[in-house]
Motif scaffolding. Sequence first.
Motif, mmCIF file in Angstrom:
data_model
loop_
_atom_site.group_PDB
_atom_site.id
_atom_site.type_symbol
_atom_site.label_atom_id
_atom_site.label_comp_id
_atom_site.label_asym_id
_atom_site.label_seq_id
_atom_site.Cartn_x
_atom_site.Cartn_y
_atom_site.Cartn_z
ATOM 1 N N LEU A 1 0.809 -1.101 0.019
ATOM 2 C CA LEU A 1 0.043 -0.010 -0.101
ATOM 3 C C LEU A 1 0.842 1.327 0.078
ATOM 4 O O LEU A 1 0.683 2.294 -0.571
ATOM 5 C CB LEU A 1 -0.927 0.191 1.176
ATOM 6 C CG LEU A 1 -1.948 1.249 1.302
ATOM 7 C CD1 LEU A 1 -3.228 1.217 0.441
ATOM 8 C CD2 LEU A 1 -2.304 1.405 2.652
ATOM 9 N N GLY B 1 -4.986 1.145 -3.927
ATOM 10 C CA GLY B 1 -5.357 0.981 -2.718
ATOM 11 C C GLY B 1 -5.283 2.278 -1.751
ATOM 12 O O GLY B 1 -6.306 2.719 -1.079
ATOM 13 N N VAL C 1 -8.367 -4.010 -1.276
ATOM 14 C CA VAL C 1 -7.868 -3.445 -0.232
ATOM 15 C C VAL C 1 -7.993 -4.337 1.103
ATOM 16 O O VAL C 1 -9.213 -4.655 1.129
ATOM 17 C CB VAL C 1 -8.611 -2.065 0.227
ATOM 18 C CG1 VAL C 1 -8.004 -1.204 -0.985
ATOM 19 C CG2 VAL C 1 -9.869 -2.097 -0.027
ATOM 20 N N TYR D 1 -7.964 4.990 -2.606
ATOM 21 C CA TYR D 1 -9.390 4.707 -2.423
ATOM 22 C C TYR D 1 -9.374 4.947 -0.914
ATOM 23 O O TYR D 1 -10.545 5.619 -0.380
ATOM 24 C CB TYR D 1 -9.487 3.005 -2.284
ATOM 25 C CG TYR D 1 -10.851 2.717 -1.674
ATOM 26 C CD1 TYR D 1 -11.977 2.660 -2.029
ATOM 27 C CD2 TYR D 1 -10.660 1.817 -0.336
ATOM 28 C CE1 TYR D 1 -13.352 2.231 -1.675
ATOM 29 C CE2 TYR D 1 -11.738 1.697 0.403
ATOM 30 C CZ TYR D 1 -12.950 1.825 -0.260
ATOM 31 O OH TYR D 1 -14.340 1.356 0.418
ATOM 32 N N PHE D 2 -8.534 4.691 0.118
ATOM 33 C CA PHE D 2 -8.661 4.945 1.512
ATOM 34 C C PHE D 2 -8.662 6.652 1.470
ATOM 35 O O PHE D 2 -9.364 7.057 2.686
ATOM 36 C CB PHE D 2 -7.432 4.355 2.263
ATOM 37 C CG PHE D 2 -7.555 2.915 2.520
ATOM 38 C CD1 PHE D 2 -8.698 2.562 2.817
ATOM 39 C CD2 PHE D 2 -6.577 2.099 2.252
ATOM 40 C CE1 PHE D 2 -8.930 1.144 3.114
ATOM 41 C CE2 PHE D 2 -6.589 0.751 2.509
ATOM 42 C CZ PHE D 2 -7.753 0.326 2.808
ATOM 43 N N TYR E 1 -3.060 -3.152 1.045
ATOM 44 C CA TYR E 1 -3.441 -3.595 -0.373
ATOM 45 C C TYR E 1 -2.878 -4.847 -0.790
ATOM 46 O O TYR E 1 -1.862 -5.084 -0.629
ATOM 47 C CB TYR E 1 -3.197 -2.549 -1.420
ATOM 48 C CG TYR E 1 -3.861 -2.775 -2.716
ATOM 49 C CD1 TYR E 1 -4.955 -2.481 -3.269
ATOM 50 C CD2 TYR E 1 -2.763 -3.209 -3.477
ATOM 51 C CE1 TYR E 1 -5.315 -2.795 -4.369
ATOM 52 C CE2 TYR E 1 -3.223 -3.298 -4.911
ATOM 53 C CZ TYR E 1 -4.547 -3.204 -5.399
ATOM 54 O OH TYR E 1 -4.818 -3.598 -6.667
#
Length: 662
Positions: free
Chosen positions: A128, A138, A202, A141-142, A159
Motif C-alpha cells: 500500500l 489502494g 484493499v 481509495y482510502f 492492499y
Amino acid sequence: MIKQNTIDLVFETARVEEVIGDFVQLKRAGSNLKGLSPFSNEKSPSFMVSPVKQIWKDFSTGKGGNAVSFLMEHEHFSFPEAIRYLAKKYNIEIEETVSSDEDKVAANEKESMYLVSEFASKYFQHVLWEEEEGKAIGLSYFKERGFTNETIKKFNLGYSPNTWDALTKEALGKAYKLEFLEKTGLTIVGEDKQFDRFKGRVMFPIQSMSGRILGFGGRILTNDKKAAKYLNSPESEIYHKSNVLYGIFHAKQAIAKLDNCFLVEGYTDVIQMHQAGIENVVSSSGTALTSNQIRLINRLTKNITVLFDGDAAGLRASIRGIDLILEEGMNVKVCSFPDGDDPDSFAKKTPYDELVKYLDENAKDFIQFKASLLMQDAKNDPIKKAELIRDMVISISKIPDRIKREIYIQECSRIMDISEDVLFSTLAQMAQKDLSEANKKFKQEQKAFEVVKNESTETIAKIDVVTLLEKSILEILLLYGHYEVEFENVFIQFDENGKEIETIEKVQHKIYERIYLSLQEDEIELANPIFNALYIDLVAQFHQNEDFDKNHYLNNLIPEHAEVVTDILMNDEKYQLHGWLDKKQVFVKEKDDLEILSRLVTETIVTFREYLINKLNHELMLQIQAEEPEYSPEEIFTMINDYNKLKVNITRRIGRMRSDYN
C-alpha cells in the motif's frame, strides 16, 4: 530465545490489573478488583484481581495466575508471545539469544498460523505504501474515503496486488510454509497451482482483543459483478467469525472508560467513527450478531448503543440482534441516522462536538425505538398492532432481571395503550412455556446424571478428604514455610516399674523442615501428583533460598502448578489462621503468632497421618472379607491394633483423639 533479564524486567514492570483491564472491566472490591469471568458465561462477577499480590483468580473455572498466565489462557499465547506482548505494552526492549528464524521453526501449528497472518498484514501494508499499484489504487481509495495517513497506519490497512500469487510467492520466499498459508485462507491451493484469495483488494486486518491478527476482510474495487464486494478469511484454527468483533483492539480501553459500546455494521463505519473521535466503537463485520460477540463486549461494559443506517429495511433486519443483547443482561439503546446516512458518512461530515451531541440526544431505549419503528407498519390495523405488542413482550421476556422486565412492561403499556395486566399475563404464559421445556430437558439430563452419580459419589467423597488435607499442607508451606518456630517432640518412655513416662523436648525448626521430617518419618508421598510435585519443589526452594519470594516462585511455574498456587495465594485470608483459630476458640492479635503457627503445623500433620492410618485400617478390614486375603485374620487384627496404638501416640501431640476422617 528471549534473555532471562528481559523476562525478569517484564515481570517486574507489568501490572496485572493494567494487563487484565485491557480485556475485562474491573471494579473495586475492597483491596481487590472484580469483574465478569472472561472464561465462562456468567451473570455475576467471580473474577478477582489482586493488585497487591499481582495475581488473578477466576472462581467460575478455577483458573488463576499472573499477568503472563492470563495472556496465555485468554489469548492462547505461548510464553514467549506473552512476554513479547507485555514488552511492547510497557516499551521494554527485548534481548534475544537466537534469531527470529529459529523461533519460526520452533513454533507449533497454531503459532505458525499467527506468524503467517502477521507477515501477510505487514506485506499488504508495504504494498500500500511502497509499491506503485498499492499507492495508485489502494491508498487512493482510502484517501477518497476520507481516512488520514495516521488512521490508515493505526488500523494496519493494506492492499493485495491484483496478480494471482504475489503474496504466496513472497511468503514462500521468506520460508513460510504453504500449509499455513492455506490453513489461514490466505492462499487457495488447487491441484496444479496456488493463488491469493484476496488479489486486487484493499485489506482490513481483523485483530483480537490483544492485537493479534486473526484474519482479514478484503474489499474489491472493480465493478466485477461475479466477485463478492467484501470477502472475509474462512474459518480457521485462529479465526472464528462468531467470536470476533472488528475494532475491539482499538476500542477496548475507551469502552471500559466510557462504560458504553457503540455497535455498527462495517469496517469503514468503525474506522470513520474512530477517526472522528468516537473510539468506543466495534463492528460485527457484516455477519449476524452472535452471543459470543456480545459477551466480548459484556466483559468491558453492560451498555450497548446500536447504531443503524437510516434506511427502514436495514433497521428491521438489524433490530433482530437486540433480543440477543437483552438475553445477556445488557442495557440496550438504539440510534439511527437520517435517511441516506450511515455511521461512516455521518461521522465524516459531522464535527466531533455535534456528533457526540447527536448520539446522546438520539439514542433511544430499545422499547421506544422498536415501538416507533414497527408502529409505522401497524398503524390502524388491530391485528398487526397485536403482533407488534407480542413481539415487544417477547423481547422483554429475554431480559433476565425481573425488576427491569417489570419496568419495561409498564413502559410498553404506556406506549401501546394496553393494560399492564394483559402484558404481564402474556409474559407469564411465555415464561411457563420456557419453564416447561427447561424441565423436560432437565429430566432427560438428570436420568443420565443419576447413573454417573451413583457410581462415583463414594469415590469423590474419599478423594475430597485427602485432597483437602494435602492442600492444607501446601498452603502452610507456601504461606509460612520460611518461618522458624518452636515445636514439641513427644517421647513415651518407661520407668523401672514399666510405667509410661511422657517426655517433651522443645526444638527449633523452619516450618518447611518440620513438615518434611514428619512426612519423611512415615515415607509419605502426597496422592495428588500436582500437589506432590509442588510439595517436593517447595521444600527444595526453601532449602536453597533463604529469601523465598512467592510471586517470583509463581512466575516460573507451569500453568497446572500455577493454578494451584494462585488459588492458595488469592484465598490466603480464607486459608490462613483465622478459620482454624475460630474453630479452636483461640484468639491472637497477629496471624503470624509463632506459637499458633507451631500448633497449626502440628495439628495438620497429625490429622493427615491419622487419616492415612484410618485408611490403612479400613483396607485391612476389607482384607478379612476377601476370598484370598493377603494376611490371616489374626495378623490383620494385630496390625490394626498396632496402627491404633500408633494413632494414640501421634494424637498425644495435640492432646486429643480425632474421629473426623474414620
